[in-house]
Design a protein around this motif. Structure first.
Motif, short mmCIF file in Angstrom:
data_model
loop_
_atom_site.label_atom_id
_atom_site.label_comp_id
_atom_site.label_asym_id
_atom_site.label_seq_id
_atom_site.Cartn_x
_atom_site.Cartn_y
_atom_site.Cartn_z
N ALA A 125 0.84 -1.22 0.00
CA ALA A 125 0.00 0.00 0.00
C ALA A 125 0.86 1.26 0.00
CB ALA A 125 -0.99 -0.02 1.16
N GLU A 126 0.70 2.14 0.99
CA GLU A 126 1.43 3.41 1.01
C GLU A 126 2.95 3.20 0.98
OE1 GLU A 126 0.04 6.29 0.75
OE2 GLU A 126 -2.06 5.81 1.16
N ARG A 155 -4.19 -8.33 -9.38
CA ARG A 155 -4.02 -7.14 -10.21
C ARG A 155 -4.45 -5.88 -9.45
NH1 ARG A 155 -4.05 -8.76 -15.90
NH2 ARG A 155 -4.10 -11.02 -15.94
N TYR A 156 -5.60 -5.96 -8.82
CA TYR A 156 -6.12 -4.81 -8.07
C TYR A 156 -7.22 -5.30 -7.14
CZ TYR A 156 -9.72 -5.05 -11.73
OH TYR A 156 -10.69 -5.48 -12.59
N TYR A 157 -7.64 -4.42 -6.26
CA TYR A 157 -8.74 -4.76 -5.35
C TYR A 157 -9.52 -3.49 -5.04
CZ TYR A 157 -5.29 -3.10 -1.99
OH TYR A 157 -4.34 -2.35 -1.34
N ASP A 161 -12.68 3.50 -0.67
CA ASP A 161 -12.50 4.73 -1.44
C ASP A 161 -12.09 4.47 -2.90
OD1 ASP A 161 -10.05 3.76 -0.72
OD2 ASP A 161 -9.15 5.71 -0.31
N GLY A 162 -12.28 3.25 -3.36
CA GLY A 162 -12.03 2.99 -4.79
C GLY A 162 -11.06 1.85 -5.04
N LEU A 163 -10.76 1.62 -6.31
CA LEU A 163 -9.85 0.54 -6.71
C LEU A 163 -8.40 0.91 -6.39
CD1 LEU A 163 -11.30 -0.49 -10.21
CD2 LEU A 163 -11.67 -1.63 -8.02
N LYS A 164 -7.62 -0.09 -6.00
CA LYS A 164 -6.19 0.09 -5.72
C LYS A 164 -5.39 -0.98 -6.46
CE LYS A 164 -7.02 3.14 -2.39
NZ LYS A 164 -6.94 2.97 -0.94
N LEU A 165 -4.22 -0.60 -6.94
CA LEU A 165 -3.31 -1.58 -7.53
C LEU A 165 -2.88 -2.58 -6.46
CD1 LEU A 165 -1.00 0.75 -9.66
CD2 LEU A 165 -2.56 -0.99 -10.55
N GLN A 239 -17.15 -2.96 -12.30
CA GLN A 239 -17.32 -2.84 -13.73
C GLN A 239 -18.67 -3.38 -14.20
OE1 GLN A 239 -13.43 -4.95 -14.33
NE2 GLN A 239 -13.39 -3.58 -16.08
#
Lengths: 291, 291
Positions: A125-126, A155-157, A161-165, A239
């Motif tokens: 993450a950060e 790939r992402y999750y 607060d939205g999609l993250k790599l 999606q």
């Protein structure tokens, strides 16, 4: 009712995107109906194991968060990548440079990290900063024989607060830069699913994996000889539109059931269909979509 | 002297790792002998063009830095990815979300960036933050038909304070996450080399590319029908020892010339060998190593 459907004895359940949408200090938000579904599975006598690539926290920490969200879950029921990686590091005498989330570091407390001879990457993450990526890259490219161990290859999750790599994207960056292939610990690695099945005491043909990732969850489980179902929550829901239980039931009646369904719904469906003797046709159609 | 060697009329010269080791405000440090080599090439009557994947600054800015380091170079002599990307964006009506270095943004001043329908990624350096990568990813995955344009596909490069991941690594991360293939503008794209050759007015068989990257410089030029030489400075020098002109000359005499040489040295070598009629054998051996 088909013989194999009667023989289903265990479920492997992904966590993030199936039980909850993760993110934030409180463990994110539960997906409607999932806590009840877990309770019903346990009450049904089916064996259950949580099979997650969660690497943003120790098992103790994220299980506590899930309990706080109302889930009946304990650390002993969870199969996660970090302990599997630690076994591998010890077996091979590897000393990792860690590019992981701060909260995962305690899982590696017993591991010698001096003078690194490999890189372990998790969902940092950060901590996926420009400086940290360059540092991991330099350790790796500086090794005579670069070894990259990746805790998953998602790939992402989706977080609140939205999609993250996910870790898989950063794994690919290091693979390309150093011309190496990562060794993946966690889903979809066969050894990881086999370990979860062994802990449950159920052979692959008698188990079903339920997750929101077509590669890590569904593909990995199928490679292992299990049947698998992709849910329509988590990353999938970003999606595509969700379908209600009623819509699914209607589609099922007309032989048009898609390959994905809402998490809580699919758990209810599995039991409903098992009772009705309809499980085989659904899951075979499932396989056709996914293979 | 072989016919083709007599026919060599132009050189394409990579910049970072060949003329200078980049990094820092002053444009890094010049590689010993390179400024003199550029002067000698120009004096020799060979046509010369600088063919770079530099995307950390506008051409105006990095040319000024190179002039400050003592190089005889002007903006008009430079072929770089950003202007090529702008032509492509205009031709196809694409509105980019930019993940590039702050200092490159002015190159896109004339481009409509509202309501993006593609992502352009360059060597963003410190801008390759976790937040910025997630943002570019969300734009890309949110497009009905994701278009990713990458200003180069280098793996890494050397700055004065060490090796850094290049744009190619981050391009791979986004490619994997979104299941797309990037369109590469810049080396090793064929169109990019062709554009540089056209600007120089020299056909590929009469030109030599000199660079430190085996894929972007050497491979790309060879794909385009040019001969190419990899130097032993820049990223190469981090893993291997340099060889002096004397050593190279000695190796050459014994028929053991490797596929890589020091930047300034190779330029002197090219002219020395051309005079001596020995260029063909060296560069053919070169190709054997590289193909």
């Amino acid at each position: 009712m088909a013989a194999w459907a009667r023989a289903v004895r265990g479920l492997l359940l992904d966590i993030s995107g199936v039980l909850n949408d993760s993110g934030g200090e409180g463990g994110g938000v539960p997906i409607a109906g999932s806590a009840e579904a877990v309770r019903r599975i346990k009450a049904s006598g089916l064996k259950l194991r949580f099979c997650t690539n969660e690497t943003q926290a120790t098992r103790e920490k994220f299980v506590k968060k899930l309990q706080g969200l109302g889930f009946d879950i304990s650390v002993a029921e969870v199969t996660a990548p970090a302990p599997a990686a630690c076994r591998l590091l010890k077996e091979r005498g590897l000393r990792p440079h860690l590019l992981v989330h701060d909260d995962l570091v305690p899982e590696f407390a017993d591991i010698d990290k001096t003078n690194p001879n490999c890189v372990v990457i998790g969902d940092a993450a950060e901590n996926f900063s420009y400086a940290n990526l360059n540092e991991a890259f330099r350790v790796l490219i500086g090794l005579e024989k670069p070894v990259l161990i990746s805790l998953g290859k998602g790939r992402y999750y989706k977080e609140t607060d939205g999609l993250k790599l996910d870790v898989g994207a950063y794994m690919k960056a290091l693979e390309y830069a150093c011309d190496v292939q990562a060794e993946v610990v966690g889903k979809p690695a066969k050894a990881f699913f086999e370990s979860a099945l062994a802990e449950m005491g159920v052979p692959p043909e008698q188990a079903i994996m339920i997750g929101d990732d077509i590669v890590s969850d569904v593909g990995g489980a199928q490679q292992c000889g299990m049947r698998a179902v992709q849910v329509r929550t988590g990353k999938y829901s970003c999606q595509h539109t969700r379908e209600t239980f009623a819509q699914l039931h209607s589609l099922l009646s007309h032989g048009k059931l898609g390959c994905t369904m809402c998490a809580a719904v699919v758990l209810q469906m599995v039991m409903f269909l098992q009772n009705e003797g309809m499980l085989q046709s659904v899951l075979l159609q499932q396989s056709k979509h996914l293979v």
